[in-house]
Scaffold this motif. Structure first.
Motif, short mmCIF file in Angstrom:
data_model
loop_
_atom_site.label_atom_id
_atom_site.label_comp_id
_atom_site.label_asym_id
_atom_site.label_seq_id
_atom_site.Cartn_x
_atom_site.Cartn_y
_atom_site.Cartn_z
N GLY A 67 0.79 -1.23 0.00
CA GLY A 67 0.00 0.00 0.00
C GLY A 67 0.82 1.27 0.00
O GLY A 67 1.92 1.34 -0.56
N GLU A 68 0.28 2.30 0.66
CA GLU A 68 0.90 3.62 0.67
C GLU A 68 2.29 3.60 1.29
O GLU A 68 3.19 4.33 0.86
CB GLU A 68 0.01 4.61 1.43
N ILE A 69 2.49 2.75 2.27
CA ILE A 69 3.81 2.63 2.91
C ILE A 69 4.85 2.24 1.86
O ILE A 69 5.91 2.87 1.73
CB ILE A 69 3.79 1.55 4.02
N ALA A 70 4.54 1.19 1.10
CA ALA A 70 5.46 0.70 0.07
C ALA A 70 5.66 1.75 -1.02
O ALA A 70 6.77 1.95 -1.50
CB ALA A 70 4.94 -0.60 -0.52
N CYS A 71 4.59 2.43 -1.40
CA CYS A 71 4.67 3.46 -2.46
C CYS A 71 5.64 4.58 -2.07
O CYS A 71 6.44 5.04 -2.90
CB CYS A 71 3.29 4.05 -2.75
N ARG A 72 5.59 5.00 -0.84
CA ARG A 72 6.49 6.07 -0.37
C ARG A 72 7.95 5.62 -0.43
O ARG A 72 8.83 6.39 -0.81
CB ARG A 72 6.13 6.48 1.05
N ILE A 73 8.19 4.39 -0.03
CA ILE A 73 9.55 3.86 -0.05
C ILE A 73 10.05 3.76 -1.50
O ILE A 73 11.20 4.11 -1.79
CB ILE A 73 9.61 2.48 0.65
N ILE A 74 9.19 3.29 -2.39
CA ILE A 74 9.55 3.16 -3.80
C ILE A 74 9.90 4.53 -4.40
O ILE A 74 10.90 4.67 -5.11
CB ILE A 74 8.42 2.49 -4.60
#
Length: 203
Positions: A11-18
């Motif tokens: 989700g959003e957590i992974a998107c920010r890291i990417i």
């Protein structure tokens, strides 16, 4: 600098890291379960790997599967995001033993501070100001009600493990303790593999 990292989250957590990794010119590998096969973080990453069923215990919390994917994807490191395995000292050690870097605190620091009950005990011994409450694991509903009466309502029933707001419930009176105690413990068990909860004053 890492060449490629695996993001052990969604989700959003992974998107920010990417997004941050792209700015740093680091390649990313995402993981997905059945329920988020079409999620944004899957398409955003350079690579995506199937991790298992929608039950997080069979996917995002399965350390063996994660390490297997790390090796398959030839990543240098794992970014856990928050929640899930981000505060799991065993996971940090497991990665280290497999020559994979854990992006986060050392397993020793996680062990001390990742367990909120343990960290409150340490803070209390060091005479650091802490939120009033019961410092210890609550084993049953009767104990939860007794502690809540002593602390004074409203209270926060809180998971000892993990983070990200999971396993937290507010109870404004005795009647709300029973349902919220069970829900907090169940959510903590499902999200972090650890159902322990404690109670502190809700401020």
């Amino acid at each position: 600098m890492f060449k490629k990292i695996l993001i052990a989250n969604r989700g959003e957590i992974a998107c920010r890291i990417i997004k941050t990794a792209k700015k740093m010119k680091i390649k990313t590998a995402s993981i997905f379960s059945d329920s988020d096969r079409n999620a944004e973080h899957v398409s955003m990453a350079d690579e995506a790997y199937y991790i298992g069923s929608s039950d997080v215990r069979d996917s995002y919390l399965d350390q063996n599967k994660l390490v297997k994917i790390c090796k398959e994807a030839s990543v240098d490191a794992v970014h856990p995001g928050y929640g899930f395995l981000s505060e799991n000292a065993n996971f940090a050690d497991f990665l280290k033993n497999n020559n994979i870097v854990f992006i986060g605190p050392s397993s020793e620091a996680i062990s001390v501070m990742g367990d909120k009950i343990k960290s409150k005990v340490i803070a209390n011994k060091a005479k650091v100001n802490i939120v009033p409450g019961f410092i210890g694991e609550i084993n049953n509903l009767e104990q939860a009600i007794e502690i809540s009466n002593n602390v004074g309502f409203p209270v926060m029933i809180k998971a000892s493990a993990g983070g990200g707001g999971k396993g937290m419930r507010i109870a404004y009176n005795k009647n709300e303790i029973e349902d919220n105690f069970k829900r907090a413990s169940s959510e903590a068990k499902k999200s972090f593999g650890d159902g322990r909860v404690f109670i502190e004053k809700y401020i």
